[in-house]
Scaffold this active site. Sequence first.
Site, PDB file in Angstrom:
ATOM      1  N   PHE A 146       0.854  -1.186   0.000  1.00  0.00           N
ATOM      2  CA  PHE A 146       0.000   0.000   0.000  1.00  0.00           C
ATOM      3  C   PHE A 146       0.892   1.240   0.000  1.00  0.00           C
ATOM      4  O   PHE A 146       1.877   1.295   0.748  1.00  0.00           O
ATOM      5  CB  PHE A 146      -0.889  -0.037   1.245  1.00  0.00           C
ATOM      6  CG  PHE A 146      -1.993   0.968   1.235  1.00  0.00           C
ATOM      7  CD1 PHE A 146      -3.121   0.775   0.433  1.00  0.00           C
ATOM      8  CD2 PHE A 146      -1.928   2.108   2.013  1.00  0.00           C
ATOM      9  CE1 PHE A 146      -4.147   1.698   0.423  1.00  0.00           C
ATOM     10  CE2 PHE A 146      -2.956   3.041   2.006  1.00  0.00           C
ATOM     11  CZ  PHE A 146      -4.068   2.839   1.210  1.00  0.00           C
ATOM     12  N   ASP A 191       2.372  -5.764   7.524  1.00  0.00           N
ATOM     13  CA  ASP A 191       1.160  -4.945   7.597  1.00  0.00           C
ATOM     14  C   ASP A 191      -0.034  -5.882   7.416  1.00  0.00           C
ATOM     15  O   ASP A 191      -0.151  -6.570   6.385  1.00  0.00           O
ATOM     16  CB  ASP A 191       1.202  -3.866   6.506  1.00  0.00           C
ATOM     17  CG  ASP A 191       0.079  -2.856   6.666  1.00  0.00           C
ATOM     18  OD1 ASP A 191      -0.997  -3.234   7.174  1.00  0.00           O
ATOM     19  OD2 ASP A 191       0.267  -1.688   6.257  1.00  0.00           O
ATOM     20  N   TYR A 205     -10.319  -0.171  11.183  1.00  0.00           N
ATOM     21  CA  TYR A 205     -11.603   0.199  10.550  1.00  0.00           C
ATOM     22  C   TYR A 205     -11.985  -0.684   9.371  1.00  0.00           C
ATOM     23  O   TYR A 205     -13.031  -0.476   8.777  1.00  0.00           O
ATOM     24  CB  TYR A 205     -11.584   1.672  10.113  1.00  0.00           C
ATOM     25  CG  TYR A 205     -10.407   2.072   9.241  1.00  0.00           C
ATOM     26  CD1 TYR A 205     -10.390   1.792   7.887  1.00  0.00           C
ATOM     27  CD2 TYR A 205      -9.311   2.743   9.781  1.00  0.00           C
ATOM     28  CE1 TYR A 205      -9.321   2.161   7.095  1.00  0.00           C
ATOM     29  CE2 TYR A 205      -8.230   3.120   9.003  1.00  0.00           C
ATOM     30  CZ  TYR A 205      -8.244   2.826   7.655  1.00  0.00           C
ATOM     31  OH  TYR A 205      -7.185   3.178   6.875  1.00  0.00           O
ATOM     32  N   LYS A 206     -11.135  -1.646   9.023  1.00  0.00           N
ATOM     33  CA  LYS A 206     -11.470  -2.517   7.888  1.00  0.00           C
ATOM     34  C   LYS A 206     -12.259  -3.717   8.407  1.00  0.00           C
ATOM     35  O   LYS A 206     -13.385  -3.568   8.852  1.00  0.00           O
ATOM     36  CB  LYS A 206     -10.200  -2.876   7.135  1.00  0.00           C
ATOM     37  CG  LYS A 206      -9.605  -1.626   6.450  1.00  0.00           C
ATOM     38  CD  LYS A 206      -8.251  -1.833   5.814  1.00  0.00           C
ATOM     39  CE  LYS A 206      -7.797  -0.538   5.130  1.00  0.00           C
ATOM     40  NZ  LYS A 206      -6.386  -0.550   4.759  1.00  0.00           N
ATOM     41  N   ARG A 264     -13.045  -3.804  -6.995  1.00  0.00           N
ATOM     42  CA  ARG A 264     -12.620  -4.630  -5.869  1.00  0.00           C
ATOM     43  C   ARG A 264     -13.811  -4.946  -4.972  1.00  0.00           C
ATOM     44  O   ARG A 264     -14.632  -4.064  -4.695  1.00  0.00           O
ATOM     45  CB  ARG A 264     -11.571  -3.813  -5.107  1.00  0.00           C
ATOM     46  CG  ARG A 264     -10.865  -4.511  -3.997  1.00  0.00           C
ATOM     47  CD  ARG A 264      -9.784  -3.612  -3.445  1.00  0.00           C
ATOM     48  NE  ARG A 264     -10.339  -2.564  -2.588  1.00  0.00           N
ATOM     49  CZ  ARG A 264      -9.678  -1.996  -1.573  1.00  0.00           C
ATOM     50  NH1 ARG A 264      -8.428  -2.338  -1.321  1.00  0.00           N
ATOM     51  NH2 ARG A 264     -10.228  -1.057  -0.831  1.00  0.00           N
TER      52      ARG A 264
HETATM   53  C1  LIG Z   1      -5.714   0.714   4.493  1.00  0.00           C
HETATM   54  C2  LIG Z   1      -4.245   0.534   4.617  1.00  0.00           C
HETATM   55  C3  LIG Z   1      -3.480   1.439   5.339  1.00  0.00           C
HETATM   56  C4  LIG Z   1      -4.131   2.690   5.868  1.00  0.00           C
HETATM   57  O1  LIG Z   1      -3.325   3.419   6.687  1.00  0.00           O
HETATM   58  P1  LIG Z   1      -3.969   4.642   7.505  1.00  0.00           P
HETATM   59  O2  LIG Z   1      -2.842   5.221   8.212  1.00  0.00           O
HETATM   60  O3  LIG Z   1      -5.034   4.057   8.373  1.00  0.00           O
HETATM   61  O4  LIG Z   1      -4.617   5.565   6.533  1.00  0.00           O
HETATM   62  C5  LIG Z   1      -2.134   1.167   5.517  1.00  0.00           C
HETATM   63  N1  LIG Z   1      -1.570   0.049   4.990  1.00  0.00           N
HETATM   64  C6  LIG Z   1      -2.300  -0.817   4.257  1.00  0.00           C
HETATM   65  C7  LIG Z   1      -1.651  -2.024   3.693  1.00  0.00           C
HETATM   66  C8  LIG Z   1      -3.650  -0.598   4.040  1.00  0.00           C
HETATM   67  O5  LIG Z   1      -4.350  -1.433   3.292  1.00  0.00           O
END
Ligand SMILES: *Cc1c(COP(=O)(O)O)cnc(C)c1O
Length: 410
Positions: free
Chosen positions: A126, A197, A222-223, A369
């Site tokens: 990401f 992650d 939050y996911k 997705r």
């Molecule tokens: C959604 C996501 C994030 C989001 O990071 P935030 O700091 O909460 O915005 C980070 N890493 C991955 C792999 C994600 O999918």
Amino acid sequence: MDAVSAHARTLDEGNPFAARRGRFRLPDGVIYLDGNSLGVLPAAVPERMRQVVETQWGESLIRAWNEHDWIDLPQRVGDRIGALIGAAPGTVTAGDSTSINVFKMLAAALSLRPERKVILSDNGNFPTDLYVAQGLRDLLDKGHELKVVAPQEVEAALDDTVAVMMLTEVDYRTGRLHDMAGLTRKAHAVGALTLWDLAHSAGALPVDLGGAGADFAVGCGYKYLNGGPGAPAFLYVAPEHQPRIAAPLTGWMGHEAPFAFDLDYRPAPGVDKMRVGTPPILSLSALDAALDEFDGVDMAALRAQSVSLSELFIAEVERRCDGLELVSPRDHARRGSQVSFRFEHGYALMQALIDRGVIGDFRAPDVVRFGFTPLYLSHEDVLRACEILEDIVATRSWDQPRFHKRAKVT
Ligand SMILES: *Cc1c(COP(=O)(O)O)cnc(C)c1O
């Protein structure tokens, strides 16, 4: 009822989570295939929020830090998340955002390998993880290099220059699942540390950080954990590293005795030294209430349902829709809990789907997705979504100006 509907109904009859659906607030007329991006509101959260706001904050005021044990909420929530990801009590703390936690964990990991200069990651990671690594590299100014290779080339890129292998277990765009245990073993064999992650893993599939021997991990609240928009994230530090690492953000909540108000920083023992400032009690409370929905959930059974929902979706989309190309691994053992397809007009297609109540999301340049969340999704939902998708593709109803207009958030 046709044969496919009968099949979906039979599959739902064996769904061990059918009774949990009513514990989530799903709007009428919506089939929600985006729990991988923002989880659905658990029905228990509004009541908990009311209680925390009106009783704890409203009446106890400052006394609530002790009376309602707000001060230890990051550890309590951390341990509950830990139970879902194979992390022993006292190894996870909840707070800050995933991006900030990547910064903290990566800095701590690099300081354990001062003689090595390479941060190894892949181009399926990401972007925020890569951006944070770039910023940290520049801030440290010690000659670190961020090496980004294709996901299938990570293993070959592991050598004795690598300080930290920083990967996201499930690719946010394709759903490709890395072999955490295997890659961790290979990283350790060359003396590298690992930072995983788990943004698209926690609450989505069985994770065993302890069993894999992972060094550090971060993830989102939050996911799949349904903690609400911008919910606190979490971080994990393996027990053997806890006494050895230094916190890069030395705030008072990571101090050994915050209320001694010493002028000099002394780190708290354990994972608590990674805390920084005052914890966000309202959002931590929402996440805590949301985690109730995982009580008693067998993650292996949840994974089996997720695979079953995803397999039905892939089969039906491929049977019904021309022009959609699967970009997720076909082998479910190599896939997380989401399925992505490439479609030339993916953005407009997703807008047309959302207009008909099927909510997924779009990832540039051309990927639609769909996330699968067995706690509140049935095979009948999946089938209904496929019927709507088939209709939109066959009639080209996505091809309207209103569906081509890009919003800020996709
Ligand atoms: C959604 C996501 C994030 C989001 O990071 P935030 O700091 O909460 O915005 C980070 N890493 C991955 C792999 C994600 O999918």
